[in-house]
Each structure stands twice: as C-alpha cells, then as structure tokens.
Design a protein around this motif. Structure first.
Motif, short mmCIF file in Angstrom:
data_model
loop_
_atom_site.label_atom_id
_atom_site.label_comp_id
_atom_site.label_asym_id
_atom_site.label_seq_id
_atom_site.Cartn_x
_atom_site.Cartn_y
_atom_site.Cartn_z
N CYS A 11 43.46 62.39 65.19
CA CYS A 11 44.77 62.02 65.74
C CYS A 11 45.49 61.03 64.82
O CYS A 11 46.71 61.11 64.64
N ASP A 12 44.74 60.11 64.23
CA ASP A 12 45.34 59.15 63.30
C ASP A 12 45.92 59.86 62.08
O ASP A 12 47.00 59.50 61.60
N PHE A 13 45.23 60.88 61.56
CA PHE A 13 45.79 61.66 60.46
C PHE A 13 47.15 62.24 60.86
O PHE A 13 48.12 62.17 60.11
N VAL A 14 47.20 62.82 62.04
CA VAL A 14 48.43 63.48 62.50
C VAL A 14 49.55 62.46 62.68
O VAL A 14 50.67 62.65 62.19
N VAL A 15 49.27 61.36 63.36
CA VAL A 15 50.30 60.34 63.61
C VAL A 15 50.76 59.69 62.31
O VAL A 15 51.97 59.55 62.08
N HIS A 16 49.83 59.31 61.45
CA HIS A 16 50.22 58.68 60.18
C HIS A 16 51.02 59.65 59.31
O HIS A 16 51.96 59.24 58.64
N GLY A 17 50.64 60.93 59.32
CA GLY A 17 51.39 61.93 58.57
C GLY A 17 52.80 62.10 59.12
O GLY A 17 53.76 62.23 58.36
N ALA B 229 56.08 59.56 69.12
CA ALA B 229 55.60 58.94 70.36
C ALA B 229 54.74 59.92 71.16
O ALA B 229 53.71 59.54 71.74
N ALA B 230 55.13 61.18 71.20
CA ALA B 230 54.34 62.19 71.90
C ALA B 230 52.98 62.38 71.22
O ALA B 230 51.96 62.54 71.90
N LEU B 231 52.95 62.33 69.90
CA LEU B 231 51.68 62.43 69.18
C LEU B 231 50.80 61.22 69.46
O LEU B 231 49.59 61.34 69.64
#
Length: 174
Positions: free
Chosen positions: A120-126, A138-140
C-alpha cells in the motif's frame, strides 16, 4: 513504448528495479475501470487490479512511463501469470494515448484478499510522486492493509521505499 502504471509500479524506484530503462512521462487515467486490491499475489496478499466496468464515471488514475519494449522480461516475470499484458487507450493532460498495462485474469481475483502495508505504501507514495488528484490519493490512503508475516520480504520492500524517500529529499534540496 508507453506503460500505464496504477499500482505499486507507480513508484518510480519500484519500477526501476524491474525495468532499468524507465522514464516518467506524466499522469494518466483509465476511464471505465475501478481500482481493486483483489488480485492474488504469489505472497497470498491482495495486489492492485483495474477492473473493467464500462461505466465512464469509474476512473483509475496512474503514472505514464516510457519503457524500452526490448527490456520487459523482468517486468513480465515480476507481474507473473495473474496479469494479462494489454494495450489500452488512456487519458492524459495532453490528450488520449495508447499505453500498455496489466489487467488481472479472472481466475486470480479474490475480493477477500488484503494487501500488505508495504505494498500500500508503494501505491500511495507513487500516487503522490506523480501528483495524482488529492481525493484519489486519500482513497488510496484509506485502504486498510495487513502486516507482512515475512519480515525479510517486508524489510526488502521497505528498503526500496527508504531509497525513494532519500532521492525525493535530494531532488527537493537541489
């Protein structure tokens, strides 16, 4: 070739570990799709997938990269058999663009799956790295992950996140 990343590959540091010749181009979006964390990864956690709905109100945001098509073997190996590699039309601020992406195969989808926290951190940081819309980010961030029971795998992936954070700080400092 152009590649549309919507999951962990949005993070340039993550994608560069898989395809060394990667160049970020900008933001993109895929209309008529929803983002789900329901693809069964080899680690038995939920991975991102773009589920086709056909509803123009459903939009998945992501990052557009330019890749060397001759060097995709490692990316295909990392994504594995759960994903089909296909070309779709995506939207960009400059207009429509044909880009390759991955979409989960039906037999690998399971809505009971939960992603690991580092994933999830990969997705949010990306998403932040590429300036995706604040409400989408915010949804991520609202996705509830679980801890990875494999501490060595978690540490390896956290190293990529730390490396990315260090490079982002260097870029900001000039």
């Amino acid at each position: 070739m152009f590649y549309f990343a919507y999951g962990s590959n949005m993070l340039t540091a993550r994608l560069a570990e898989r395809v060394p010749t990667v160049r970020p181009v900008g933001r993109g979006w895929l209309v008529g799709h929803q983002l789900h964390f329901h693809l069964s990864g080899s680690d038995e956690s939920g991975k991102c997938n773009v589920l086709h709905t056909g509803d123009d109100r459903d939009v998945v945001h992501g990052a557009v990269y330019e890749l060397d098509a001759e060097r995709l073997d490692r990316l295909h190996a990392a994504e594995g058999p759960p994903y089909a590699f296909l070309e779709l039309e995506i939207g960009t601020p400059e207009g429509p663009l044909r880009a390759a992406t991955y979409r989960g195969r039906a037999e690998y989808l399971d809505d009971r799956l939960v992603p690991f926290d580092w994933y999830c951190d990969f997705v949010v940081h990306g998403a932040r790295e590429h300036g995706l819309p604040a409400d989408y980010v915010a949804a991520l961030e609202a996705v509830v992950p679980r801890a990875d029971p494999d501490t060595a795998r978690a540490a390896m992936n956290r190293r990529i996140l730390r490396h990315n954070a260090t490079n982002v700080r260097r870029d900001r400092l000039g």
